[in-house]
Design a protein around this motif. Structure first.
Motif, PDB file in Angstrom:
ATOM      1  N   THR A 234       9.072  12.035   6.408  1.00  0.00           N
ATOM      2  CA  THR A 234       8.183  13.190   6.367  1.00  0.00           C
ATOM      3  C   THR A 234       6.825  12.731   5.854  1.00  0.00           C
ATOM      4  N   THR A 235       5.887  13.666   5.707  1.00  0.00           N
ATOM      5  CA  THR A 235       4.550  13.327   5.218  1.00  0.00           C
ATOM      6  C   THR A 235       4.560  13.108   3.707  1.00  0.00           C
ATOM      7  N   ALA A 236       3.508  12.492   3.216  1.00  0.00           N
ATOM      8  CA  ALA A 236       3.373  12.268   1.771  1.00  0.00           C
ATOM      9  C   ALA A 236       3.345  13.604   1.027  1.00  0.00           C
ATOM     10  N   LYS A 237       2.685  14.590   1.606  1.00  0.00           N
ATOM     11  CA  LYS A 237       2.596  15.900   0.958  1.00  0.00           C
ATOM     12  C   LYS A 237       3.963  16.570   0.869  1.00  0.00           C
ATOM     13  N   SER A 238       4.706  16.549   1.957  1.00  0.00           N
ATOM     14  CA  SER A 238       6.040  17.157   1.976  1.00  0.00           C
ATOM     15  C   SER A 238       6.976  16.448   0.995  1.00  0.00           C
ATOM     16  N   PHE A 239       6.896  15.112   0.954  1.00  0.00           N
ATOM     17  CA  PHE A 239       7.735  14.365   0.014  1.00  0.00           C
ATOM     18  C   PHE A 239       7.341  14.673  -1.430  1.00  0.00           C
ATOM     19  N   SER A 240       6.026  14.788  -1.692  1.00  0.00           N
ATOM     20  CA  SER A 240       5.555  15.110  -3.044  1.00  0.00           C
ATOM     21  C   SER A 240       6.125  16.443  -3.515  1.00  0.00           C
ATOM     22  N   ASN A 241       6.230  17.410  -2.602  1.00  0.00           N
ATOM     23  CA  ASN A 241       6.798  18.711  -2.969  1.00  0.00           C
ATOM     24  C   ASN A 241       8.251  18.580  -3.403  1.00  0.00           C
ATOM     25  N   VAL A 242       8.999  17.699  -2.744  1.00  0.00           N
ATOM     26  CA  VAL A 242      10.396  17.471  -3.125  1.00  0.00           C
ATOM     27  C   VAL A 242      10.467  16.764  -4.480  1.00  0.00           C
ATOM     28  N   VAL A 243       9.584  15.793  -4.709  1.00  0.00           N
ATOM     29  CA  VAL A 243       9.546  15.090  -6.001  1.00  0.00           C
ATOM     30  C   VAL A 243       9.247  16.085  -7.126  1.00  0.00           C
ATOM     31  N   ARG A 244       8.347  16.992  -6.883  1.00  0.00           N
ATOM     32  CA  ARG A 244       8.005  18.021  -7.876  1.00  0.00           C
ATOM     33  C   ARG A 244       9.219  18.903  -8.169  1.00  0.00           C
ATOM     34  N   PHE A 245       9.916  19.305  -7.121  1.00  0.00           N
ATOM     35  CA  PHE A 245      11.140  20.106  -7.273  1.00  0.00           C
ATOM     36  C   PHE A 245      12.194  19.343  -8.070  1.00  0.00           C
TER      37      PHE A 245
ATOM     38  N   ARG B 290       0.844  -1.196   0.000  1.00  0.00           N
ATOM     39  CA  ARG B 290       0.000   0.000   0.000  1.00  0.00           C
ATOM     40  C   ARG B 290       0.885   1.253   0.000  1.00  0.00           C
ATOM     41  N   PHE B 291       1.959   1.223   0.778  1.00  0.00           N
ATOM     42  CA  PHE B 291       2.906   2.335   0.798  1.00  0.00           C
ATOM     43  C   PHE B 291       3.608   2.472  -0.549  1.00  0.00           C
ATOM     44  N   LEU B 292       4.079   1.358  -1.101  1.00  0.00           N
ATOM     45  CA  LEU B 292       4.799   1.404  -2.384  1.00  0.00           C
ATOM     46  C   LEU B 292       3.882   1.869  -3.510  1.00  0.00           C
ATOM     47  N   ASP B 293       2.618   1.481  -3.470  1.00  0.00           N
ATOM     48  CA  ASP B 293       1.654   1.954  -4.475  1.00  0.00           C
ATOM     49  C   ASP B 293       1.468   3.467  -4.363  1.00  0.00           C
ATOM     50  N   ALA B 294       1.390   3.960  -3.126  1.00  0.00           N
ATOM     51  CA  ALA B 294       1.261   5.406  -2.906  1.00  0.00           C
ATOM     52  C   ALA B 294       2.498   6.142  -3.419  1.00  0.00           C
ATOM     53  N   LEU B 295       3.660   5.579  -3.147  1.00  0.00           N
ATOM     54  CA  LEU B 295       4.922   6.170  -3.598  1.00  0.00           C
ATOM     55  C   LEU B 295       4.969   6.239  -5.127  1.00  0.00           C
ATOM     56  N   ASN B 296       4.566   5.170  -5.766  1.00  0.00           N
ATOM     57  CA  ASN B 296       4.585   5.136  -7.231  1.00  0.00           C
ATOM     58  C   ASN B 296       3.615   6.147  -7.839  1.00  0.00           C
ATOM     59  N   LEU B 297       2.477   6.348  -7.194  1.00  0.00           N
ATOM     60  CA  LEU B 297       1.530   7.361  -7.671  1.00  0.00           C
ATOM     61  C   LEU B 297       2.158   8.754  -7.621  1.00  0.00           C
ATOM     62  N   ILE B 298       2.893   9.024  -6.555  1.00  0.00           N
ATOM     63  CA  ILE B 298       3.568  10.323  -6.422  1.00  0.00           C
ATOM     64  C   ILE B 298       4.587  10.505  -7.549  1.00  0.00           C
ATOM     65  N   PHE B 299       5.357   9.458  -7.846  1.00  0.00           N
ATOM     66  CA  PHE B 299       6.352   9.544  -8.923  1.00  0.00           C
ATOM     67  C   PHE B 299       5.680   9.717 -10.283  1.00  0.00           C
ATOM     68  N   GLN B 300       4.609   8.975 -10.518  1.00  0.00           N
ATOM     69  CA  GLN B 300       3.920   9.052 -11.811  1.00  0.00           C
ATOM     70  C   GLN B 300       3.343  10.441 -12.064  1.00  0.00           C
ATOM     71  N   LYS B 301       2.938  11.111 -10.983  1.00  0.00           N
ATOM     72  CA  LYS B 301       2.357  12.454 -11.103  1.00  0.00           C
ATOM     73  C   LYS B 301       3.407  13.553 -10.942  1.00  0.00           C
ATOM     74  N   ASN B 302       4.696  13.155 -10.852  1.00  0.00           N
ATOM     75  CA  ASN B 302       5.800  14.111 -10.645  1.00  0.00           C
ATOM     76  C   ASN B 302       5.563  15.004  -9.433  1.00  0.00           C
ATOM     77  N   GLY B 303       4.913  14.419  -8.412  1.00  0.00           N
ATOM     78  CA  GLY B 303       4.680  15.147  -7.176  1.00  0.00           C
ATOM     79  C   GLY B 303       3.481  16.076  -7.204  1.00  0.00           C
ATOM     80  N   HIS B 304       2.810  16.169  -8.353  1.00  0.00           N
ATOM     81  CA  HIS B 304       1.669  17.088  -8.492  1.00  0.00           C
ATOM     82  C   HIS B 304       0.363  16.321  -8.312  1.00  0.00           C
ATOM     83  N   LEU B 305      -0.101  16.240  -7.055  1.00  0.00           N
ATOM     84  CA  LEU B 305      -1.352  15.540  -6.744  1.00  0.00           C
ATOM     85  C   LEU B 305      -1.845  15.969  -5.375  1.00  0.00           C
ATOM     86  N   ASP B 306      -3.093  15.679  -5.122  1.00  0.00           N
ATOM     87  CA  ASP B 306      -3.684  15.930  -3.812  1.00  0.00           C
ATOM     88  C   ASP B 306      -3.489  14.670  -2.985  1.00  0.00           C
ATOM     89  N   THR B 307      -2.542  14.701  -2.052  1.00  0.00           N
ATOM     90  CA  THR B 307      -2.180  13.472  -1.336  1.00  0.00           C
ATOM     91  C   THR B 307      -3.313  12.956  -0.452  1.00  0.00           C
TER      92      THR B 307
END
Length: 270
Positions: free
Chosen positions: A212-223, A172-189
């Protein structure tokens, strides 16, 4: 096949290369062996070619990773640096030679069963976190060893750790992580990471594996997505890449970028 393979496939955490001018330090990366490539992104070395006239300030940008690093000339000085929610700048003197291991996101806690949140936004002595690994660096790394020789030793050491550790994965965590990567960090976590985890579980598991949180990590992925695109100042103005990853205007983008990099996009990409 490692469960973490898709992280390497979808994410390339980069640190801006140090200029290789005669009067500046050199920075070099070596890729890991196949056996550990889903855990280690690279091995790196930052060293002076001769003593500098002034103390050097080394800037580390946010990359979502955890690093082990040590002083090549004095391997007793070894450290671990966790997830950073903003850039970090170290004054490291006029002469130095540091070697490090950059672990891919989530790899360090999977490999060593260490809670990543306890490492976040700081650098600390490795002995406090992995005393056996710290002692190994102290005893096995020699000041006269070449970077290539040390990388060979590190590959073997980490492969040995991997063989000894029974790694457990939460899909479940890895699926969430992959979604963040697929969206380049641009998503509503809160809405888009519907992988079977409650908001509370999501926060707990991201804190443990990422720091950190999923949202904070997504911001780094986007950067990091913007860094990987290698835009020029001109192309940023013309193509407005930042709109594609959810920034509403240029001012918002510049402020966010400066938090993670330490300078404005025009300074970084000029």
């Amino acid at each position: 096949m490692s469960e973490l393979k898709t992280i390497r496939e979808h994410y390339k955490p980069i640190q801006p290369a140090v200029s290789a001018k005669d009067d500046e330090p050199s920075y070099h990366e070596i890729q890991p062996n196949k056996e550990i490539e889903n855990f280690v992104y690279c091995f790196w070395q930052l060293k002076t070619q001769h003593p500098l006239k002034q103390d050097y300030n080394y800037r580390v940008v946010s990359d979502g990773c955890i690093d082990i690093f040590f002083n090549h000339k004095r391997p007793t000085e070894n450290f671990v640096m966790g997830f950073s929610r903003k850039y970090v700048q170290f004054p490291i003197g006029k002469e130095f030679d540091y070697i490090g291991i950059r672990f891919l996101p989530a790899a360090f806690p999977h490999l060593f069963a260490v809670n990543a949140k306890t490492l976040s936004n700081q650098s600390q002595d490795l002995n406090n976190v992995l005393p056996d690994f710290s002692e190994w660096i102290h005893s096995e790394i020699k000041a006269m060893d070449s970077f290539d020789t040390i990388v060979k030793k590190l590959n073997e050491k980490i492969n040995g750790c991997l063989k000894k550790q029974a790694v457990h994965y939460d899909h479940r965590f890895l699926d969430a992580l992959n979604l963040i990567f697929q969206k380049n960090g641009h998503l509503d976590t809160e809405k888009d990471l519907n992988t079977g985890l409650s908001p509370r579980q999501l926060r707990r598991i991201f804190n443990f594996y990422i720091g950190t949180t999923a949202k904070s990590f997504s911001n780094v992925v986007r950067f990091q997505h913007i860094l990987n695109a290698k835009p020029s100042t001109q192309s940023l103005k013309e193509n407005k890449l930042y709109f594609d990853v959810g920034f509403f205007d240029q001012a918002h983008f510049i402020k966010n970028f400066k938090t993670f990099y330490g300078v404005t996009p025009s300074e970084a990409f000029s």
